[in-house]
Design an enzyme around this catalytic site. Sequence first.
Site, PDB file in Angstrom:
ATOM      1  N   LYS A  48       0.831  -1.212   0.000  1.00 50.57           N
ATOM      2  CA  LYS A  48       0.000   0.000   0.000  1.00 50.57           C
ATOM      3  C   LYS A  48       0.859   1.253   0.000  1.00 50.57           C
ATOM      4  CE  LYS A  48      -3.750  -0.047   2.426  1.00 50.57           C
ATOM      5  NZ  LYS A  48      -4.720  -0.024   3.559  1.00 50.57           N
TER       6      LYS A  48
ATOM      7  N   GLY B 213      -5.294  -5.133   4.858  1.00 50.30           N
ATOM      8  CA  GLY B 213      -4.589  -6.061   3.986  1.00 50.30           C
ATOM      9  C   GLY B 213      -5.194  -7.449   3.972  1.00 50.30           C
TER      10      GLY B 213
END
Length: 539
Positions: free
Chosen positions: A206, A268
């Site tokens: 990310k 996640g």
Amino acid sequence: MTDPAELPQWHALVAHAESSGGTHLRELFDTDAGRVERLTMDAVDLTVDFSKHRVTQETMKLLVDLAEASGLRARTEAMFGGEPINSTEGRPVLHTALRAARDDVFTVDGEDVVADVHTVLDRMARFSDRVRSGEWLGHTGKRIRTVVNIGIGGSDLGPLMAYHALTPFVDPDIECRFVSNVDPANLVDATRGLDPEQTLFIVASKTFTTIETLTNARNARAWLVEGLGGDSAAVAKHFVALSTNADEVGKFGIDTANMFEFWDWVGGRYSFDAAIGLSLMIAIGDDAFRQMLSGFRLMDRHFRTTPFEQNVPVIAALLGVWYRNFLDLPTHAVLPYSQHLDRFPAYLQQLDMESNGKRVRLDGSPVDYATGPVVWGEPGTNGQHAFYQLIHQGTTVIPSDFIGFSEATEDIDGMHDLLMANMFAQAEALAFGKTSAEVAAVVDDPDLVAHRTFAGNRPSSVIIAPKLTPSVLGQLVAFYEHKVFVQGTIWGVNSFDQWGVELGKALATQIASELSSGTPDPAKHDASTNALIARYLDR
């Protein structure tokens, strides 16, 4: 916030456990003719038999009362409504938006995010189609034959699990490999035998600063550039990024046009049904990927709209609370009778243990009751010749989930019947065991009776679906996601942060600099760690 252990519904369950928690499943079945029908429930394509659990009708009523008292209805709507229920990070928790239909509405700060989700999915689809068709060519003009996903945690466990699960749907002309461990052996093994001209790397981070992922990505880039004659321009045709940090992606050498976005309102471990699943989409194609999303969405709707008494994720969660908090059973086994689900227990370990492995409530006050269980498991029938001995006759009772399918994705001469016979038999044996009188009737040596007696009363759920398809996989994953959410709600913890992984990472960064420089700093560590560092450097 309210301590759940102070609720009258909690105290009612404590008293109920003391009076009835030891009742054997044999007796529960003998005295309740409607048990199987009442405790077998459907959710989309999943049929779940909860009848082999150590519960009565009164138990289930008290557990549902606890769910109501814990504010589960309101918190569920807060999650689906995009409220910032991840309070320690000030974020919504909206992974359900990742599988939304185009005409659904999910809002964050008053803005509908569904259009953004589908924009990314459509970009993923166009890119994956180009790779699968051979239109996307590498630096030297050759088509891609191998995709290597580089990530860690949810950026690895999700797509890896799903790739294994959906093996029959994978394009035979494209292989996916996965790198997560900072152990160099992982990257070396993943690239062994590959042709750099035909290899595409997907870097999933990310922030594009995750140390393990970026370390592997940099070394993968060096492997690629060396293999293509030292031309660093090749990176743009052999690397894509799953990230939100365009600056770092560009610095790495990846064309930001090939960066696929995801959002900070997605954790996640909840993300492989979005950009993190790009490797999976390339492997199985856009149509199958969207079938998987549809399965997620159908289970989301079941969870959001079905009354608690027939809500499969809610019931599974409440049974877990019953065992963890009122019968003091600390572990939970997941036993898929499908080789293609060989990575499913590992995936669920992160989903469950990272989510609910918490020691403080949402307000920061310490919990004084057990929270998340230890989740573990392996596929049947392999596990039967490994750890099932302990499940059957050990001193620890281990609630278990058996997962099977009516139809095999591949079958050879009736082998699937044998596989499923084993699953049904194991659940039956765990529940009912074999009494000493039953053993004595068939064993000549009385000294063996105790050894061959099975106490039974070992609880399990049996989950059956028609076939392991993309849609069914989505349903299974969403089922466990919502189960974890329900338990976190009842325990009053934040299931969506993971501060527990941060301390070790920070210390590792400090120690890594000492190891690479060869100059330890004893003032920063304890005596044991200093001794280990010294031993390592004296190699």
